[in-house]
Design a protein around this motif. Structure first.
Motif, short mmCIF file in Angstrom:
data_model
loop_
_atom_site.label_atom_id
_atom_site.label_comp_id
_atom_site.label_asym_id
_atom_site.label_seq_id
_atom_site.Cartn_x
_atom_site.Cartn_y
_atom_site.Cartn_z
N GLY A 75 0.60 -1.10 0.04
CA GLY A 75 -0.15 0.06 -0.05
C GLY A 75 0.89 1.21 -0.05
N ARG A 76 0.19 2.30 -0.30
CA ARG A 76 1.06 3.69 -0.39
C ARG A 76 1.28 4.44 0.85
N LYS A 77 0.30 4.22 1.67
CA LYS A 77 0.43 4.96 3.04
C LYS A 77 1.40 4.42 3.80
N PRO A 78 1.69 3.06 4.02
CA PRO A 78 2.80 2.86 4.98
C PRO A 78 4.36 2.98 4.44
N LEU A 79 4.36 3.22 3.28
CA LEU A 79 5.79 3.42 2.69
C LEU A 79 6.04 5.19 2.96
N ILE A 80 4.95 5.92 2.76
CA ILE A 80 4.99 7.23 3.10
C ILE A 80 5.46 7.53 4.48
N TYR A 81 4.98 6.57 5.45
CA TYR A 81 5.33 6.95 6.99
C TYR A 81 6.72 6.49 7.17
N VAL A 82 7.11 5.40 6.59
CA VAL A 82 8.61 5.05 6.71
C VAL A 82 9.40 6.04 5.99
N GLY A 83 8.88 6.68 4.81
CA GLY A 83 10.17 7.43 4.20
C GLY A 83 10.21 8.82 5.02
#
Length: 401
Positions: A75-83
């Motif tokens: 999904g898109r949102k989990p990777l944005i948080y990690v970034g």
């Protein structure tokens, strides 16, 4: 495609633009502070200081290869948080750096962290919209995104004068935290469960093969790399041109803002014109204009001193007006045939265009010393190559746009 969320189109556009704006804020707000940073880390060569601008793009390019494909799985949102977490740690490293080398490391990892919101905001738009309407939405996203370069140098100058250059990095963290909380609270995940793919090596290799099977995707990605490289030269050399060549240190943030407005105006107009003329026609026309403007500058001022600031700014306005029509349409044209692999597609699109742009900007920027002429020669060469690719990339798909 219909948007299946509780947020309005306006809020969606604003949120996507805010995610993308984290990159612009991290670049443009730092421009007035390059000389003071150089003093703090004992660097006096302007060419070395330009690396603090170009190296963040290197991180952006590499990071997209990680965040984009993995987002197609989780999904898109989990990777944005990690970034964002990576961006926070990298920003702290920049604040406490005492050498150019460590500052560059921090800037590269800032780019790695910011690659997630930058790339995945585009993937979220592609998850939600398609065709010319996607280009229209992207145009409005970029219009709001452009507001950041308009005000960022002035904000950076204000923070620099009042609190020192370290405050610029802290302000980016506060803005980023606000946007991430907004995303978590208001925006549902855009990648539907049925489109998620298992996380395995084949996700990267199959995505790469699919990307290069689509001529429209890779051709317009190369065009985007050329235009981004040309614009990146301006970003890295603008402080040197206006402050050193024209002695306009105090006026620099306002000149930069005015030029950013010309990009924003073009992008705003594109949101309407793209529905009438289509992406391909607009890209072809404004690539020709981009070449014509740079060619005129070279013909008029070859082997002469810099013209007056008013003449230079006029040429920049025309050049960036053309760029405003190119940016959003090029990305949309590249993404149009690869909506079924939007995450990995956006990653390869961003990686290739950015990795192209960094050496282009570094090479051309090395010649921008006494006059701004090398900048326009670089614009002209990039424009010629871009137009050739645009004509080659004309397909039945682009004709429908």
């Amino acid at each position: 495609m219909q948007k299946s969320s509780n947020t309005s189109h306006i809020e969606f556009i604003t949120l996507m633009a805010s995610l993308m704006s984290l990159v612009a804020l991290s670049i443009d707000a730092l421009l007035p502070a390059l000389s003071p940073i150089g003093t703090s880390i004992h660097v006096t060569d302007n060419q070395d200081l330009q690396l603090l601008i170009t190296m963040i793009f290197l991180g952006l390019g590499v990071g997209q290869l990680i965040s984009g494909p993995i987002s197609d799985s989780v999904g898109r949102k989990p990777l944005i948080y990690v970034g964002f977490i990576v961006f926070v740690l990298a920003s702290i490293l920049c604040v406490y750096s005492e050498s150019l080398e460590w500052m560059i490391v921090g800037r590269i990892f800032q780019g790695v962290g910011l690659s997630a919101p930058r790339t995945l905001s585009i993937a979220m738009v592609r998850d939600t919209f398609s065709g010319n309407y996607m280009a229209k939405i992207m145009s409005f996203v970029v219009v709001i995104f452009i507001l950041v370069p308009v005000v960022a140098p002035s904000i950076g100058k204000l923070l620099l004068d009042q609190y020192g250059w370290q405050a610029i990095f802290y302000s980016q963290l506060f803005f980023g935290a606000f946007v991430i909380l907004w995303l978590a609270k208001r925006q549902p995940e855009t990648l539907k469960e049925e489109y998620k793919t298992p996380l395995r090596l084949q996700l990267f290799t199959n995505g790469l093969r699919e990307f290069f099977k689509q001529r429209q995707a890779w051709v317009f990605t190369l065009v985007s790399g050329l235009i981004t490289g040309a614009f990146m030269v301006y970003l890295s050399a603008s402080q040197q041109i206006f402050e050193n060549q024209y002695q306009l240190k105090e006026e620099f943030p306002f000149i930069f803002a005015g030029l950013a407005i010309s990009v924003g105006l073009a992008t705003f107009l594109n949101g309407t014109l793209v529905m009438k003329y289509g992406m391909y026609r607009l890209v072809r026309f404004f690539a020709i204009l981009f070449i014509a403007v740079s060619g005129a500058y070279i013909a008029l001022f070859y082997q002469t001193p810099n013209p007056s600031i008013y003449v230079l700014v006029t040429f920049f306005v025309l050049q960036f007006f053309a760029i405003g029509f190119l940016f959003g349409n090029l990305r949309s044209l590249a993404m149009q045939p690869i909506g079924h692999i939007a995450g990995v597609g956006a990653a390869y699109n961003g990686f290739i265009s950015t990795i192209m742009a960094v050496p282009i900007a570094t090479f051309i920027g090395g010649f921008v010393k006494e006059t701004s002429l090398p900048l326009f020669i670089g614009f002209f060469c990039c424009g010629i190559l871009a137009l050739g690719l645009i004509l080659y990339g004309k397909t039945n798909d682009t004709n429908k746009n």
